[in-house]
Design an enzyme around this catalytic site. Structure first.
Site, PDB file in Angstrom:
ATOM      1  N   ILE A 197       1.681   2.716   6.909  1.00  0.00           N
ATOM      2  CA  ILE A 197       0.862   3.441   7.988  1.00  0.00           C
ATOM      3  C   ILE A 197       0.559   2.510   9.175  1.00  0.00           C
ATOM      4  O   ILE A 197       0.004   3.118  10.036  1.00  0.00           O
ATOM      5  CB  ILE A 197      -0.547   3.970   7.249  1.00  0.00           C
ATOM      6  CG1 ILE A 197      -1.149   2.985   6.903  1.00  0.00           C
ATOM      7  CG2 ILE A 197      -0.005   4.921   6.067  1.00  0.00           C
ATOM      8  CD1 ILE A 197      -2.621   3.512   6.626  1.00  0.00           C
ATOM      9  N   ASP A 198       0.715   1.315   9.002  1.00  0.00           N
ATOM     10  CA  ASP A 198       0.480   0.381  10.024  1.00  0.00           C
ATOM     11  C   ASP A 198       1.517   0.367  11.044  1.00  0.00           C
ATOM     12  O   ASP A 198       0.988   0.032  12.420  1.00  0.00           O
ATOM     13  CB  ASP A 198       0.225  -1.133   9.678  1.00  0.00           C
ATOM     14  CG  ASP A 198      -0.770  -1.011   8.595  1.00  0.00           C
ATOM     15  OD1 ASP A 198      -1.579  -0.217   8.213  1.00  0.00           O
ATOM     16  OD2 ASP A 198      -0.868  -2.270   7.810  1.00  0.00           O
ATOM     17  N   ARG A 244     -24.566  12.695  19.258  1.00  0.00           N
ATOM     18  CA  ARG A 244     -24.127  11.553  18.697  1.00  0.00           C
ATOM     19  C   ARG A 244     -23.076  10.717  19.229  1.00  0.00           C
ATOM     20  O   ARG A 244     -21.969  11.158  19.711  1.00  0.00           O
ATOM     21  CB  ARG A 244     -24.195  11.483  17.231  1.00  0.00           C
ATOM     22  CG  ARG A 244     -25.458  11.930  16.358  1.00  0.00           C
ATOM     23  CD  ARG A 244     -25.219  11.960  15.209  1.00  0.00           C
ATOM     24  NE  ARG A 244     -26.427  12.089  14.356  1.00  0.00           N
ATOM     25  CZ  ARG A 244     -26.730  12.579  13.323  1.00  0.00           C
ATOM     26  NH1 ARG A 244     -25.814  13.531  12.523  1.00  0.00           N
ATOM     27  NH2 ARG A 244     -28.103  12.759  12.810  1.00  0.00           N
ATOM     28  N   GLY A 250       0.942  -1.164   0.093  1.00  0.00           N
ATOM     29  CA  GLY A 250       0.044  -0.001  -0.011  1.00  0.00           C
ATOM     30  C   GLY A 250       0.789   1.357   0.001  1.00  0.00           C
ATOM     31  O   GLY A 250       1.971   1.279   0.761  1.00  0.00           O
ATOM     32  N   THR A 275      -8.123   7.997   2.639  1.00  0.00           N
ATOM     33  CA  THR A 275      -7.610   9.183   2.973  1.00  0.00           C
ATOM     34  C   THR A 275      -6.597   9.092   3.885  1.00  0.00           C
ATOM     35  O   THR A 275      -5.731   9.942   3.725  1.00  0.00           O
ATOM     36  CB  THR A 275      -8.900   9.967   3.527  1.00  0.00           C
ATOM     37  OG1 THR A 275      -9.184   9.310   4.913  1.00  0.00           O
ATOM     38  CG2 THR A 275      -9.992  10.218   2.540  1.00  0.00           C
ATOM     39  N   GLN A 276      -6.534   8.135   4.735  1.00  0.00           N
ATOM     40  CA  GLN A 276      -5.384   8.121   5.679  1.00  0.00           C
ATOM     41  C   GLN A 276      -3.984   7.672   5.133  1.00  0.00           C
ATOM     42  O   GLN A 276      -2.927   7.920   5.546  1.00  0.00           O
ATOM     43  CB  GLN A 276      -5.574   6.947   6.475  1.00  0.00           C
ATOM     44  CG  GLN A 276      -6.687   6.946   7.488  1.00  0.00           C
ATOM     45  CD  GLN A 276      -7.380   5.783   8.113  1.00  0.00           C
ATOM     46  OE1 GLN A 276      -7.274   5.467   9.290  1.00  0.00           O
ATOM     47  NE2 GLN A 276      -7.854   4.909   7.296  1.00  0.00           N
ATOM     48  N   ARG A 277      -3.948   7.328   3.803  1.00  0.00           N
ATOM     49  CA  ARG A 277      -2.850   7.161   2.935  1.00  0.00           C
ATOM     50  C   ARG A 277      -2.516   8.279   1.989  1.00  0.00           C
ATOM     51  O   ARG A 277      -1.531   8.106   1.258  1.00  0.00           O
ATOM     52  CB  ARG A 277      -2.879   5.736   2.182  1.00  0.00           C
ATOM     53  CG  ARG A 277      -2.648   4.552   3.254  1.00  0.00           C
ATOM     54  CD  ARG A 277      -2.439   3.376   2.649  1.00  0.00           C
ATOM     55  NE  ARG A 277      -2.453   2.951   1.307  1.00  0.00           N
ATOM     56  CZ  ARG A 277      -3.004   1.837   0.729  1.00  0.00           C
ATOM     57  NH1 ARG A 277      -3.529   1.079   1.655  1.00  0.00           N
ATOM     58  NH2 ARG A 277      -2.996   1.764  -0.535  1.00  0.00           N
ATOM     59  N   GLU A 294      -9.661  -1.343  11.950  1.00  0.00           N
ATOM     60  CA  GLU A 294     -10.290  -2.165  10.950  1.00  0.00           C
ATOM     61  C   GLU A 294     -10.137  -3.686  11.364  1.00  0.00           C
ATOM     62  O   GLU A 294     -11.004  -4.521  11.040  1.00  0.00           O
ATOM     63  CB  GLU A 294      -9.619  -1.904   9.486  1.00  0.00           C
ATOM     64  CG  GLU A 294      -8.181  -2.257   9.342  1.00  0.00           C
ATOM     65  CD  GLU A 294      -7.903  -2.119   7.974  1.00  0.00           C
ATOM     66  OE1 GLU A 294      -8.540  -1.725   7.175  1.00  0.00           O
ATOM     67  OE2 GLU A 294      -6.602  -2.214   7.877  1.00  0.00           O
ATOM     68  N   MET A 309      -7.801   2.371   9.767  1.00  0.00           N
ATOM     69  CA  MET A 309      -6.857   1.062   9.156  1.00  0.00           C
ATOM     70  C   MET A 309      -5.722   0.822  10.109  1.00  0.00           C
ATOM     71  O   MET A 309      -5.442   1.458  11.035  1.00  0.00           O
ATOM     72  CB  MET A 309      -6.192   1.895   7.844  1.00  0.00           C
ATOM     73  CG  MET A 309      -7.005   1.670   6.488  1.00  0.00           C
ATOM     74  SD  MET A 309      -6.023   2.172   4.977  1.00  0.00           S
ATOM     75  CE  MET A 309      -7.134   1.668   3.787  1.00  0.00           C
TER      76      MET A 309
HETATM   77  O1  F6P Z   1      -0.975  -1.926   4.976  1.00  0.00           O
HETATM   78  C1  F6P Z   1      -1.477  -0.733   4.805  1.00  0.00           C
HETATM   79  C2  F6P Z   1      -3.049  -0.724   4.433  1.00  0.00           C
HETATM   80  O2  F6P Z   1      -3.389   0.510   4.386  1.00  0.00           O
HETATM   81  C3  F6P Z   1      -3.818  -1.311   5.510  1.00  0.00           C
HETATM   82  O3  F6P Z   1      -4.018  -0.617   6.682  1.00  0.00           O
HETATM   83  C4  F6P Z   1      -4.915  -1.916   5.024  1.00  0.00           C
HETATM   84  O4  F6P Z   1      -5.689  -2.858   5.704  1.00  0.00           O
HETATM   85  C5  F6P Z   1      -4.391  -2.029   3.620  1.00  0.00           C
HETATM   86  O5  F6P Z   1      -3.372  -1.315   3.521  1.00  0.00           O
HETATM   87  C6  F6P Z   1      -5.623  -1.769   2.757  1.00  0.00           C
HETATM   88  O6  F6P Z   1      -5.088  -2.219   1.459  1.00  0.00           O
HETATM   89  P1  F6P Z   1      -5.651  -1.592   0.044  1.00  0.00           P
HETATM   90  O7  F6P Z   1      -4.996  -0.480  -0.384  1.00  0.00           O
HETATM   91  O8  F6P Z   1      -5.086  -2.784  -0.808  1.00  0.00           O
HETATM   92  O9  F6P Z   1      -7.154  -1.690   0.086  1.00  0.00           O
END
Ligand code: F6P
Length: 346
Positions: free
Chosen positions: A126-127, A162, A11, A277-279, A222, A169
């Site tokens: 990002i993990d 709420r 990723g 968006t986190q990436r 997740e 992720m």
């Molecule tokens: O390993 C990075 C990551 O963003 C994980 O946090 C997430 O589960 C996975 O990749 C998502 O992968 P993809 O971009 O293939 O949906």
């Protein structure tokens, strides 16, 4: 042979491009040229390359994603993959190869290095789940992005009294959820490392109401493990959709938790998936510095012919560690760190 290949696998994340820039700039000191391998290991197997020119390299510091593209190809899962990878290194005339990636990409790099190939690694994800390094590149930016999202979700949660469930992720490690949850003031944080009964989350909501806090933010990784009233893990992910490295595609737990909380408490609950968006976007200042330092050190490892290794941030210093150690086991959130977060639950 003064040619070095560089690839980005798995990723994408902010920081990949500054790392490529760091590699290229350090390469100049010994007259090495750097050739990009497109789309991770897939590109190596197919010998698909991209020239990296100096004008373009300067701009990489600010850019998100990866100029080299990425893929989740596992050469050890392809017909004749490892042999094709070794042949490509020879055919392309590479003195060495720098593989930028997470546990999967670096796992392949580690195997190739163990088989005598001149491979150096560079830790991104990002993990933040790679062992023997404090931070992987991409993680600091993702924490910033997710924290900003928590801040925004908080004001709308507050306006409507709420309960907001926010899915973050991180796959099987809870680092990103832990950091963003803590920084974003989450009222409960559900992680893969610490299975939590759904009733405990309901009790936290009751506690918040009792002390007059009418909104709540629940951070859910997740890969979080949620338990039913019998203490059994509630399975929500299909075991069928797996990638070339055998990973199940995660996602959907936020909605699932939302429904459970709605049914059990009668509260107005919504869920948000922060998703990719986190990436995305430009790397944070810290990520630019970390990536630059990692890139420069990775190239120095090549210049010193220290293969099978990667740069790591250890106690604030850039050290050199073995790839085999880095991928041996996942780095998970420890109990004492989680205890800190628990102080703020409810
Ligand atoms: O390993 C990075 C990551 O963003 C994980 O946090 C997430 O589960 C996975 O990749 C998502 O992968 P993809 O971009 O293939 O949906």
């Amino acid at each position: 042979m003064k040619k070095v290949g560089v690839l980005t696998g798995g990723g994408d994340c902010p920081g990949l491009n500054p790392a490529i820039r760091g590699i290229c700039r350090q390469a100049q000191s010994t007259g090495h040229t750097v050739v990009g391998i497109r789309r991770g290991w897939k590109g190596l197997l197919e010998q698909e390359t991209k020239d990296l020119n100096i004008a373009e390299i300067d701009e990489l510091l600010y850019q998100g994603g990866t100029a080299l593209r990425s893929s989740r190809t596992n050469p050890y899962n392809e017909e004749g993959g490892p042999e094709r990878a070794k042949k490509a290194i020879q055919d392309l005339g590479l003195e060495a190869l720098i593989a930028i990636g997470g546990e999967d990409t670096l796992g392949v790099a580690s195997k190739l290095a163990a088989e005598g190939q001149p491979v150096v690694g560079l830790a991104k994800t990002i993990d933040n789940d790679l062992d023997v390094t404090d931070f992987t590149l991409g993680f600091p930016s993702a924490v910033e992005i997710a924290t900003q999202a928590f801040d925004r979700i908080k004001t709308t949660a507050q306006s409507h009294d709420r309960v907001m469930v926010v899915e973050v992720m991180g796959r099987h490690a809870g680092w990103l959820t832990y950091y963003a949850g803590l920084a974003g003031g989450a009222d409960a944080i559900l992680l893969p490392e610490f299975p939590m009964p759904i009733q405990e989350v309901c009790d936290i909501l009751k506690k918040l109401e009792a002390r007059g806090k009418e909104y709540a933010i629940i951070a859910v990784a997740e890969g979080a493990k949620v338990l039913d009233d019998q203490g059994k893990e509630i399975a929500i992910h299909s075991k069928e959709a797996v990638d070339s490295f055998g990973h199940v595609q995660l996602g959907g737990i936020g909605d699932f938790v939302k429904e459970l909380l709605k049914n059990r408490t009668g509260r107005d609950v919504r869920s948000t998936v922060l998703g990719h968006t986190q990436r995305g976007g430009s790397p944070s200042a810290f990520d630019r510095i970390l990536s630059t330092a990692y890139g420069v050190r990775a190239m120095q490892l090549v210049q010193n012919k220290e293969y099978g290794k990667m740069p790591a941030l250890v106690g604030g210093k850039i050290e050199t560690v073995s790839l085999a150690n880095a991928v041996e086991k996942l780095k998970l959130v420890p109990k004492e760190a989680y205890e800190l977060a628990r102080t703020f639950f409810g």
